[in-house]
Design a protein around this motif. Structure first.
Motif, PDB file in Angstrom:
ATOM      1  N   ASP A  25       0.808  -1.225   0.000  1.00 26.97           N
ATOM      2  CA  ASP A  25       0.000   0.000   0.000  1.00 26.97           C
ATOM      3  C   ASP A  25       0.838   1.270   0.000  1.00 26.97           C
ATOM      4  O   ASP A  25       0.297   2.368   0.172  1.00 26.97           O
ATOM      5  N   ARG A  26       2.153   1.140  -0.191  1.00 30.90           N
ATOM      6  CA  ARG A  26       3.027   2.305  -0.273  1.00 30.90           C
ATOM      7  C   ARG A  26       3.834   2.218  -1.566  1.00 30.90           C
ATOM      8  O   ARG A  26       4.427   1.170  -1.863  1.00 30.90           O
ATOM      9  N   PRO A  27       3.883   3.284  -2.358  1.00 27.47           N
ATOM     10  CA  PRO A  27       4.674   3.225  -3.589  1.00 27.47           C
ATOM     11  C   PRO A  27       6.127   2.856  -3.349  1.00 27.47           C
ATOM     12  O   PRO A  27       6.774   2.284  -4.235  1.00 27.47           O
ATOM     13  N   SER A  28       6.638   3.147  -2.155  1.00 21.67           N
ATOM     14  CA  SER A  28       8.040   2.855  -1.865  1.00 21.67           C
ATOM     15  C   SER A  28       8.304   1.365  -1.655  1.00 21.67           C
ATOM     16  O   SER A  28       9.463   0.931  -1.695  1.00 21.67           O
ATOM     17  N   GLN A  29       7.246   0.562  -1.435  1.00 22.36           N
ATOM     18  CA  GLN A  29       7.470  -0.864  -1.184  1.00 22.36           C
ATOM     19  C   GLN A  29       7.978  -1.586  -2.420  1.00 22.36           C
ATOM     20  O   GLN A  29       8.949  -2.342  -2.357  1.00 22.36           O
ATOM     21  N   ILE A  30       7.296  -1.386  -3.557  1.00 25.57           N
ATOM     22  CA  ILE A  30       7.657  -2.087  -4.793  1.00 25.57           C
ATOM     23  C   ILE A  30       7.426  -1.156  -5.976  1.00 25.57           C
ATOM     24  O   ILE A  30       6.368  -0.515  -6.066  1.00 25.57           O
ATOM     25  N   ASP A  31       8.363  -1.108  -6.873  1.00 34.96           N
ATOM     26  CA  ASP A  31       8.209  -0.398  -8.126  1.00 34.96           C
ATOM     27  C   ASP A  31       7.812  -1.409  -9.195  1.00 34.96           C
ATOM     28  O   ASP A  31       8.622  -2.224  -9.618  1.00 34.96           O
ATOM     29  N   TYR A  32       6.531  -1.361  -9.601  1.00 36.64           N
ATOM     30  CA  TYR A  32       6.066  -2.294 -10.627  1.00 36.64           C
ATOM     31  C   TYR A  32       6.745  -2.049 -11.970  1.00 36.64           C
ATOM     32  O   TYR A  32       6.746  -2.921 -12.844  1.00 36.64           O
ATOM     33  N   GLY A  33       7.269  -0.852 -12.161  1.00 39.69           N
ATOM     34  CA  GLY A  33       7.764  -0.476 -13.468  1.00 39.69           C
ATOM     35  C   GLY A  33       6.614  -0.103 -14.384  1.00 39.69           C
ATOM     36  O   GLY A  33       5.449  -0.035 -13.974  1.00 39.69           O
ATOM     37  N   ARG A  34       6.919   0.174 -15.623  1.00 39.72           N
ATOM     38  CA  ARG A  34       5.883   0.498 -16.611  1.00 39.72           C
ATOM     39  C   ARG A  34       5.651  -0.734 -17.469  1.00 39.72           C
ATOM     40  O   ARG A  34       6.183  -0.868 -18.575  1.00 39.72           O
ATOM     41  N   ASN A  35       4.859  -1.616 -16.939  1.00 41.04           N
ATOM     42  CA  ASN A  35       4.569  -2.882 -17.600  1.00 41.04           C
ATOM     43  C   ASN A  35       3.075  -3.035 -17.812  1.00 41.04           C
ATOM     44  O   ASN A  35       2.268  -2.296 -17.247  1.00 41.04           O
ATOM     45  N   GLU A  36       2.725  -4.012 -18.600  1.00 34.89           N
ATOM     46  CA  GLU A  36       1.312  -4.315 -18.816  1.00 34.89           C
ATOM     47  C   GLU A  36       0.644  -4.690 -17.503  1.00 34.89           C
ATOM     48  O   GLU A  36       1.278  -5.174 -16.566  1.00 34.89           O
ATOM     49  N   LEU A  37      -0.671  -4.514 -17.450  1.00 35.99           N
ATOM     50  CA  LEU A  37      -1.427  -4.766 -16.234  1.00 35.99           C
ATOM     51  C   LEU A  37      -1.315  -6.211 -15.782  1.00 35.99           C
ATOM     52  O   LEU A  37      -1.419  -6.510 -14.580  1.00 35.99           O
ATOM     53  N   THR A  38      -1.104  -7.132 -16.709  1.00 34.37           N
ATOM     54  CA  THR A  38      -1.020  -8.551 -16.353  1.00 34.37           C
ATOM     55  C   THR A  38       0.357  -8.936 -15.824  1.00 34.37           C
ATOM     56  O   THR A  38       0.616 -10.115 -15.600  1.00 34.37           O
ATOM     57  N   ARG A  39       1.231  -7.977 -15.602  1.00 35.94           N
ATOM     58  CA  ARG A  39       2.479  -8.218 -14.882  1.00 35.94           C
ATOM     59  C   ARG A  39       2.228  -7.898 -13.407  1.00 35.94           C
ATOM     60  O   ARG A  39       1.127  -7.941 -12.934  1.00 35.94           O
ATOM     61  N   HIS A  42       3.026   8.195  -8.116  1.00 37.59           N
ATOM     62  CA  HIS A  42       4.219   8.774  -7.489  1.00 37.59           C
ATOM     63  C   HIS A  42       4.087  10.285  -7.298  1.00 37.59           C
ATOM     64  O   HIS A  42       4.983  10.922  -6.756  1.00 37.59           O
ATOM     65  N   SER A  43       2.977  10.850  -7.754  1.00 40.02           N
ATOM     66  CA  SER A  43       2.650  12.247  -7.466  1.00 40.02           C
ATOM     67  C   SER A  43       1.134  12.345  -7.374  1.00 40.02           C
ATOM     68  O   SER A  43       0.413  11.546  -7.977  1.00 40.02           O
ATOM     69  N   PRO A  44       0.596  13.293  -6.604  1.00 41.66           N
ATOM     70  CA  PRO A  44      -0.855  13.339  -6.371  1.00 41.66           C
ATOM     71  C   PRO A  44      -1.619  13.767  -7.617  1.00 41.66           C
ATOM     72  O   PRO A  44      -1.271  14.748  -8.263  1.00 41.66           O
ATOM     73  N   TRP A  45      -2.660  12.992  -7.965  1.00 36.49           N
ATOM     74  CA  TRP A  45      -3.531  13.406  -9.059  1.00 36.49           C
ATOM     75  C   TRP A  45      -5.017  13.219  -8.732  1.00 36.49           C
ATOM     76  O   TRP A  45      -5.871  13.464  -9.581  1.00 36.49           O
ATOM     77  N   TYR A  46      -5.321  12.842  -7.505  1.00 36.09           N
ATOM     78  CA  TYR A  46      -6.720  12.808  -7.076  1.00 36.09           C
ATOM     79  C   TYR A  46      -6.778  13.137  -5.589  1.00 36.09           C
ATOM     80  O   TYR A  46      -5.806  12.953  -4.846  1.00 36.09           O
ATOM     81  N   VAL A  47      -7.927  13.638  -5.153  1.00 36.86           N
ATOM     82  CA  VAL A  47      -8.141  13.933  -3.745  1.00 36.86           C
ATOM     83  C   VAL A  47      -9.641  13.883  -3.465  1.00 36.86           C
ATOM     84  O   VAL A  47     -10.458  14.249  -4.314  1.00 36.86           O
ATOM     85  N   THR A  48     -10.016  13.365  -2.306  1.00 36.94           N
ATOM     86  CA  THR A  48     -11.413  13.336  -1.885  1.00 36.94           C
ATOM     87  C   THR A  48     -11.713  14.573  -1.051  1.00 36.94           C
ATOM     88  O   THR A  48     -10.810  15.208  -0.494  1.00 36.94           O
TER      89      THR A  48
END
Length: 567
Positions: free
Chosen positions: A95-109, A387-393
């Protein structure tokens, strides 16, 4: 922590005060017309929708379960139950971007089959991040709701690691990997075992193959995977799936008196499959497998596993779902379902006290979200981690900053798409947008999304022709990343609120809009929803839905789409 959260949310609100896309409300209603339940029955699947590869354990009177999530963030949803039937999500292990960098891969990765275990007050999740630099890893937590630790990368070849703690406290890791020597055929894989040292969080000692190819190597079984170890009386049992995760999926069982083997396969395998059954009957279930067995306090056994609910042939939009069945024993071998029997959609409940549901995860239900909370509910996801904010409630709804990356592009950036799992074949999804501040060339709306190459969007646009409604779809990698526009409707110039609605019924999709409350009009009827099925789109995920916002960097993309619709 609360003060920090409020401070962060305040910063987000200030930094995004200029956002022009506001979602006022989103509602969901689904009902697959299943039979009514008695007090002694439960409904399968227990987790409806895209909740594949379930791994579950018992800790005292509590049960915990984790699922795969692939390229979505937050990842690896964690559930709690007291009765094995009613599951409540308590967190996301990643639940934290710092835990794992998925990279820029397809959704099925991304995050493949995870396995949860517990020992001496600590919870462990082992997992594979496919196409990540590290591969296989383990994370820990004292509370399954989190926070979970950063990954400890384990550095071995293969996928689907599963951690087992023996009665003496020793820990052993099993996983799918390449066999020793040459591949005898394309799907030839093996199950490996190695000891795991909890103190150093490293694998130690020899690494050995305990199953080569599968239960009957002479038949060239495909892709043995998803292994789990457990112990019952004098035997160690290894259960693993084979046949791939589609219609040929099947669950096998092996046993040994020594944890490192040799393991013998049961002559009665598989212990669970639907591969030999026809699908031309009402409410079929296919692709059953990837099971994990759980012992209850009373000595009875149950299994969680994945399966699918197709609507035509083997087409399904919901992805692979989590099912539950009791386990029987025959001559010290466990059986989830006798050969030739169909997975029941209604079955007798476990002999456990009922767990009250906070939010139903199957059967008919509906909900509405106004996005007033300080954060999004944990069920909402993005494609990869922001990695940067683009939504807010906030008090007036959900604010989304449009992305210059369209839904069909995973290489150049992150689409501004907030996703929720579709959980019914028959569903109605509605959202209301405040568009009075929409800027030129912006696009915002609802998406039905299987993956980057297969999706529908119903969008509001503000281009050179004025404000319009645009209906688009993408059904292949060669189509534009924004989708192909096939319907367009001009909006009155004074329009400020617009509602959009998807109605799904298996392979059929209808789309509606409303400019006044409950005044719905068709935007598209009889559309082909089967292009969202795994059979059409490929991959391993299920359909998600939610709001998105897009603005091409050059300002020309929406205008071009509008011109395409006119032509």
């Amino acid at each position: 922590m609360k003060r920090l959260l409020l401070g962060v949310m305040g910063w987000l609100a200030c930094s995004m005060a200029h956002t022009s896309v506001v979602v006022k409300e989103l509602s969901y209603r689904g009902d697959d017309d299943g039979p009514a339940l008695s007090r002694t029955q439960y409904r399968n699947p227990v987790l409806a929708g895209f909740y594949p590869d379930p791994s579950a354990i018992r800790v005292g009177d509590d049960f915990y379960l984790v699922n795969s999530s692939f390229g979505y963030f937050p990842g690896l949803p964690v559930f709690h139950s007291r009765d094995l039937v009613t599951w409540t999500q308590v967190g996301n292990a990643i639940d934290r971007p710092s835990q794992i960098d998925y990279g820029r891969n397809e959704l099925t990765r991304g995050l493949f089959a995870a396995s949860i275990s517990h020992h001496d007050g600590t919870f462990y999740i082992t997992n594979t991040c496919f196409y990540c630099d590290g591969g296989n890893y383990v994370i820990t937590a004292k509370d399954p709701a989190g926070p979970w630790s950063n990954p400890v990368w384990l550095g071995f070849e293969g996928i689907d690691p599963s951690l087992f703690f023996d009665q003496d406290g020793s820990a052993w890791l099993v996983n799918n990997g390449l066999p020793e020597g040459k591949l005898r055929y394309q799907g030839h894989r093996a199950i490996w075992i190695q000891q795991f040292d909890v103190a150093s969080m490293k694998l130690i000692g020899p690494r050995n193959v305990i199953v080569d190819a599968g239960a009957d190597p002479a038949t060239h079984p495909e892709h043995i995977e998803g292994p789990h170890l457990f112990r019952n009386h004098d035997y160690y049992y290894l259960t693993a799936a084979e046949g791939g995760t589609g219609e040929q999926h099947a669950q096998m069982i092996y046993r040994s008196r020594q944890i490192t083997g040799p393991y013998e396969a049961w002559a009665g395998n598989p212990i669970l499959t639907q591969r030999d059954l026809p699908t031309d009957y009402t409410h079929p279930v296919t692709s059953a497998g990837h099971a994990q067995l759980i012992e209850l306090k009373d000595g009875s056994w149950w299994a969680v596993f994945l399966a699918t609910r197709p609507y035509r042939g083997n087409q399904y939009n919901l992805g692979r779902e989590t099912f539950l069945l009791p386990v029987t024993w025959q001559d010290d071998w466990p059986v989830v379902l006798p050969h030739g029997e169909r997975v029941p959609l209604v079955a007798k409940r476990p002999a456990l006290p009922r767990d009250p549901a906070t939010m139903p995860m199957n059967g008919p239900f509906h909900w509405s979200e106004h996005f007033h909370g300080p954060t999004l509910p944990m069920q909402w996801m993005t494609i990869n981690a922001p990695h940067s904010p683009w939504y807010v409630t906030g008090a007036d709804g959900l604010h989304i900053e449009p992305s210059t990356t369209p839904l069909g592009d995973y290489k150049s950036g992150q689409p501004a798409y907030l996703a929720h799992r579709l959980q019914h074949r028959k569903a109605r999804i509605s959202a209301t947008f405040d568009i009075h501040r929409m800027e030129p060339n912006e696009q915002a709306g609802l998406a039905l999304f299987q993956n980057e190459t297969h999706f529908y969007t119903a969008a509001l646009t503000n281009d050179g022709s004025g404000r319009s409604l645009v209906l688009s779809m993408r059904a292949g990698k060669d189509a534009p990343a924004t989708g192909v526009v096939f319907a367009r409707l001009a909006l009155p110039g004074n329009t400020t609120l617009v509602s959009l609605r998807f109605e799904l019924d298996g392979p059929r999709l209808d789309v509606f809009y409303a400019l006044k409350a409950d005044d719905w009009h068709p935007l598209g009827r009889g559309l082909d929803a089967s292009l969202l099925s795994t059979a059409s789109a490929g991959g391993f995920t299920g359909v998600t839905f939610g709001p998105y916002a897009y603005k091409p960097a050059t300002g020309s993309g929406v205008t071009a789409a509008a011109q395409q619709a006119k032509d």
